[in-house]
Design an enzyme around this catalytic site. Structure first.
Site, mmCIF file in Angstrom:
data_model
loop_
_atom_site.group_PDB
_atom_site.id
_atom_site.type_symbol
_atom_site.label_atom_id
_atom_site.label_comp_id
_atom_site.label_asym_id
_atom_site.label_seq_id
_atom_site.Cartn_x
_atom_site.Cartn_y
_atom_site.Cartn_z
ATOM 1 N N ASP A 92 8.159 -45.398 -35.765
ATOM 2 C CA ASP A 92 8.486 -44.798 -34.477
ATOM 3 C C ASP A 92 7.185 -44.311 -33.839
ATOM 4 O OD1 ASP A 92 10.010 -44.069 -32.315
ATOM 5 O OD2 ASP A 92 11.314 -42.689 -33.405
ATOM 6 N N ASP A 93 7.228 -44.070 -32.528
ATOM 7 C CA ASP A 93 6.006 -43.603 -31.866
ATOM 8 C C ASP A 93 5.677 -42.173 -32.255
ATOM 9 O OD1 ASP A 93 8.253 -42.666 -30.499
ATOM 10 O OD2 ASP A 93 7.514 -43.165 -28.504
ATOM 11 N N ASP A 96 9.370 -35.387 -33.241
ATOM 12 C CA ASP A 96 9.270 -34.112 -32.513
ATOM 13 C C ASP A 96 10.084 -33.053 -33.266
ATOM 14 O OD1 ASP A 96 9.696 -31.978 -30.684
ATOM 15 O OD2 ASP A 96 9.424 -33.251 -28.963
HETATM 16 O O1 LIG Z 1 12.092 -35.891 -33.320
HETATM 17 P P1 LIG Z 1 13.024 -35.949 -32.144
HETATM 18 O O2 LIG Z 1 13.158 -34.630 -31.448
HETATM 19 O O3 LIG Z 1 14.347 -36.561 -32.474
HETATM 20 O O4 LIG Z 1 12.331 -36.896 -31.030
HETATM 21 C C1 LIG Z 1 11.666 -38.093 -31.347
HETATM 22 C C2 LIG Z 1 12.300 -39.281 -30.681
HETATM 23 O O5 LIG Z 1 12.389 -39.103 -29.257
HETATM 24 C C3 LIG Z 1 11.864 -40.236 -28.596
HETATM 25 O O6 LIG Z 1 12.863 -41.229 -28.422
HETATM 26 P P2 LIG Z 1 13.930 -41.171 -27.228
HETATM 27 O O7 LIG Z 1 15.243 -40.742 -27.750
HETATM 28 O O8 LIG Z 1 13.357 -40.414 -26.082
HETATM 29 O O9 LIG Z 1 14.109 -42.686 -26.807
HETATM 30 P P3 LIG Z 1 13.049 -43.826 -26.491
HETATM 31 O O10 LIG Z 1 12.327 -44.107 -27.765
HETATM 32 O O11 LIG Z 1 13.893 -44.952 -26.045
HETATM 33 O O12 LIG Z 1 12.115 -43.332 -25.416
HETATM 34 C C4 LIG Z 1 10.799 -40.738 -29.550
HETATM 35 O O13 LIG Z 1 10.537 -42.130 -29.321
HETATM 36 C C5 LIG Z 1 11.439 -40.522 -30.901
HETATM 37 O O14 LIG Z 1 12.255 -41.621 -31.272
HETATM 38 N N1 LIG Z 2 7.341 -39.348 -24.511
HETATM 39 C C1 LIG Z 2 7.835 -38.410 -25.336
HETATM 40 N N2 LIG Z 2 9.073 -38.544 -25.854
HETATM 41 C C2 LIG Z 2 9.519 -37.562 -26.693
HETATM 42 N N3 LIG Z 2 10.698 -37.431 -27.321
HETATM 43 C C3 LIG Z 2 10.652 -36.283 -28.025
HETATM 44 N N4 LIG Z 2 9.480 -35.659 -27.862
HETATM 45 C C4 LIG Z 2 8.749 -36.448 -27.024
HETATM 46 C C5 LIG Z 2 7.438 -36.322 -26.475
HETATM 47 O O1 LIG Z 2 6.673 -35.376 -26.731
HETATM 48 N N5 LIG Z 2 7.034 -37.337 -25.648
HETATM 49 MG MG LIG Z 3 12.472 -43.060 -29.601
#
Ligand SMILES: O=P(O)(O)OC[C@H]1O[C@H](OP(=O)(O)OP(=O)(O)O)[C@H](O)[C@@H]1O
Ligand SMILES: Nc1nc2[nH]cnc2c(=O)[nH]1
Ligand SMILES: [Mg+2]
Length: 159
Positions: A92-93, A96
């Site tokens: 994952d990127d 959080d």
């Molecule tokens: O640790 P957490 O508080 O759960 O947050 C982390 C997740 O939030 C973001 O995904 P998001 O749900 O925004 O979807 P995306 O990857 O499609 O942008 C990010 O890419 C992680 O997968």
């Molecule tokens: N882009 C982005 N997505 C998130 N999803 C949860 N935390 C983050 C953050 O810091 N940046």
């Molecule tokens: Mg995500």
């Protein structure tokens, strides 16, 4: 949870992201993975870059959504996988709060889980990450930004 908890921004350029992913790959060079499971959507770009560096061709996805921009909602899992992750690299990127990571870990308990960026609350959920970012920072990724004109300082001061 709402966006009020984010007081600062941590900006990541394409160059910086590419360098960070490559540095993380250096730390995994001795590992031999069956394939990559990318957590959509944020995990897709790091997964593609990692796949190139580690010469991995088999790529699957876990499709999950938890945020609507900066606001965290319930987890919506749209697609899983039919194995426990043994021998797989899970990407994952960022992590959080750790809520997404916790849910995906339950599905793939034996995968090696990496993120490029990790905040303190979610850090214990991943096996490896590159850069720690403060909990109150919102990480701005290059795919969410654009290049824009910035007024010279002297003109900004006149307003
Ligand atoms: O640790 P957490 O508080 O759960 O947050 C982390 C997740 O939030 C973001 O995904 P998001 O749900 O925004 O979807 P995306 O990857 O499609 O942008 C990010 O890419 C992680 O997968
Ligand atoms: N882009 C982005 N997505 C998130 N999803 C949860 N935390 C983050 C953050 O810091 N940046
Ligand atoms: Mg995500």
């Amino acid at each position: 949870m709402s966006s009020d908890r984010y007081h600062q921004h941590f900006f990541v350029s394409w160059d910086q992201l590419h360098r960070d992913v490559r540095t993380l790959c250096h730390q995994m060079i001795e590992r031999d993975f069956k394939g990559i499971v990318a957590i959509t959507r944020g995990g897709l770009i790091p997964a593609a870059l990692i796949a190139r560096e580690l010469n991995i061709r088999l790529i699957d996805t876990v499709c999950i959504k938890s945020y609507d921009h900066m606001d965290q909602g319930g987890l919506d899992i749209m697609k899983g996988v039919d194995h426990d992750g043994e021998g797989w690299l899970l990407v994952d990127d960022l992590v959080d709060t750790g809520k997404t990571a916790r849910a995906v870990r339950k599905m793939l308990p034996n995968a090696h889980f990496v993120t490029i960026y990790a905040k303190p609350d979610g850090r214990p959920m991943v096996d490896q990450y590159l850069t720690e970012v403060a909990q109150q920072c919102w990480i701005q990724f290059p795919w969410d930004m654009g290049v824009a004109y910035v007024e010279p300082l002297v003109d900004q001061m006149k307003r």
